[in-house]
Design a protein around this motif. Sequence first.
Motif, short mmCIF file in Angstrom:
data_model
loop_
_atom_site.label_atom_id
_atom_site.label_comp_id
_atom_site.label_asym_id
_atom_site.label_seq_id
_atom_site.Cartn_x
_atom_site.Cartn_y
_atom_site.Cartn_z
N LEU A 237 -15.25 -6.36 -5.67
CA LEU A 237 -14.00 -7.12 -5.64
C LEU A 237 -13.04 -6.63 -6.71
CD1 LEU A 237 -12.52 -9.44 -4.27
CD2 LEU A 237 -13.53 -11.01 -5.95
N SER A 238 -13.56 -6.21 -7.86
CA SER A 238 -12.70 -5.78 -8.96
C SER A 238 -11.94 -4.50 -8.62
CB SER A 238 -13.53 -5.56 -10.23
OG SER A 238 -14.49 -4.55 -10.04
N LEU A 239 -12.47 -3.70 -7.71
CA LEU A 239 -11.81 -2.45 -7.34
C LEU A 239 -10.96 -2.58 -6.08
CD1 LEU A 239 -14.64 0.19 -8.07
CD2 LEU A 239 -12.62 -0.35 -9.44
N LEU A 240 -10.92 -3.78 -5.49
CA LEU A 240 -10.10 -3.98 -4.28
C LEU A 240 -8.63 -3.65 -4.53
CD1 LEU A 240 -9.69 -4.92 -1.38
CD2 LEU A 240 -9.52 -7.28 -2.24
N PRO A 241 -8.03 -4.11 -5.64
CA PRO A 241 -6.62 -3.75 -5.88
C PRO A 241 -6.39 -2.25 -5.96
CG PRO A 241 -7.27 -5.56 -7.31
CD PRO A 241 -8.53 -5.02 -6.68
N VAL A 242 -7.36 -1.52 -6.51
CA VAL A 242 -7.22 -0.07 -6.62
C VAL A 242 -7.26 0.57 -5.24
CG1 VAL A 242 -8.19 2.04 -7.61
CG2 VAL A 242 -8.28 -0.10 -8.90
N ILE A 243 -8.18 0.09 -4.40
CA ILE A 243 -8.28 0.61 -3.03
C ILE A 243 -6.97 0.36 -2.28
CG2 ILE A 243 -9.46 0.35 -0.80
CD1 ILE A 243 -11.99 -0.43 -2.39
N ILE A 244 -6.43 -0.85 -2.42
CA ILE A 244 -5.17 -1.20 -1.76
C ILE A 244 -4.04 -0.34 -2.31
CG2 ILE A 244 -3.50 -3.03 -1.32
CD1 ILE A 244 -6.13 -3.34 0.18
N THR A 245 -4.07 -0.06 -3.62
CA THR A 245 -3.04 0.79 -4.22
C THR A 245 -3.05 2.18 -3.59
OG1 THR A 245 -3.05 -0.36 -6.34
CG2 THR A 245 -2.28 1.92 -6.36
#
Length: 430
Positions: A237-245
């Motif tokens: 979950l913590s890396l979800l924003p990075v994936i979306i970026t």
Amino acid sequence: MDIFKLKKNRSDVKTELFAGFTIFLTMMYIVPVNGFILSDAGLPMDAVITATALITILATLFSGLWSNTPIAMSVGMGLNAYFSYGLVLGMKIPWETALGIVFLSGILFVILSLTNFRIWIMTSIPMNLRRAISAGIGTFIAFIGLKQMGMISANQATLVSLGDFSKPEVLLGVLGLVLSLGFYAYKIKGAFILAIILTSIVGWIVGIGSVPTQIFSIPASIEPIAFKLDILSAMTLSLLPVIITFLITDMFDTLGTLTGVGTRAKLFQENNKDDKSLQKTLEADALATTAGSLLGVSTTTSFIESASGVEEGGRTGLTAVFTAMFFVTTLFMLPLFKAIPSNAIYPVLVVVGILMFTELGKIEFDKTDFATKAGIFLIVMLMPLTFSITNGIAAGFLIYTIIKLIKKEQKDLNLGILVITFISALAFIL
């Protein structure tokens, strides 16, 4: 050659050949540049150079055959810098996990490219915020280029300051920057690769770097990086924003490139219901990102340098096929690429950053509301200052939404904006 419909597109084999060679010259720089950038993240440079050449060949060839458009593809500038300096060096994420992030963003792009999501996301996000993202990435990679050249350095009192210009390496970087800017300003074909070659020669003469004893060799193995991605570690979950970026940036980069190139070549015309070229090019781009992560490189995307081939008359996928064929030669140039002094490479990041930053010039600030202005400012400023594209996008969308709510302008907040704002909040919470 009928599969490319040359007559219908008012082109011929000779024109497409010269167009393909022109694109090759203008974007050949990506092979050594990407080798230097990803090697800073701990990936073996030899393997990265081979993998970069391979994915450029395969992605560009597939793009030409699948979409029949003169669009070349390779490892994207900006996200490769974010991969190395933002994720691996900044967030201390292992490069294997970072490749897993690229893979997952590619899979999402593949799925979404088969739907109307691109239309939804493009209509959801204000154009000015999209332009700010491009400009912000420009400041980010230019900052990295200046830092790597030694033109700016860390300072305890002021955070950053001018570097030591008495060092020969720094002066070599200045020369490379001047040559890159000058050649590009004069619209010289292959401006970047020419600047790299001349700067390298000067560097070798003054003793910076070693003159290559040979130019060609057998391609290095990609075994150290191929299929080494760690997908499970990236699925947190913590890396979800990075994936979306990675997903959003790749999508904006691709659509922006295709819009610019398409306008000149009269491609991707929305009023032509039979024109599936845009959809197919997006699909090729998405599949290339996924394949690139398997080979061991960061996000693959459509290259704006394709416009140089369009200016030479390239109108079909045959241009891309010829470009891919020319890139085969880069597989055998490892000794030459490794001999290039690093400060002959990093000036290219600064120039590319400048070109991306010019997107701000298309924003009419006097006609822009305050929420958008605040979002633009934070996006552009926080990307380089926090060394993170994710932080810049997240802060920009958060402040945009907050100000809109404060001013009771909820009508400007559609579902797309709210979804991205929610993900942006996760970027800070997590």
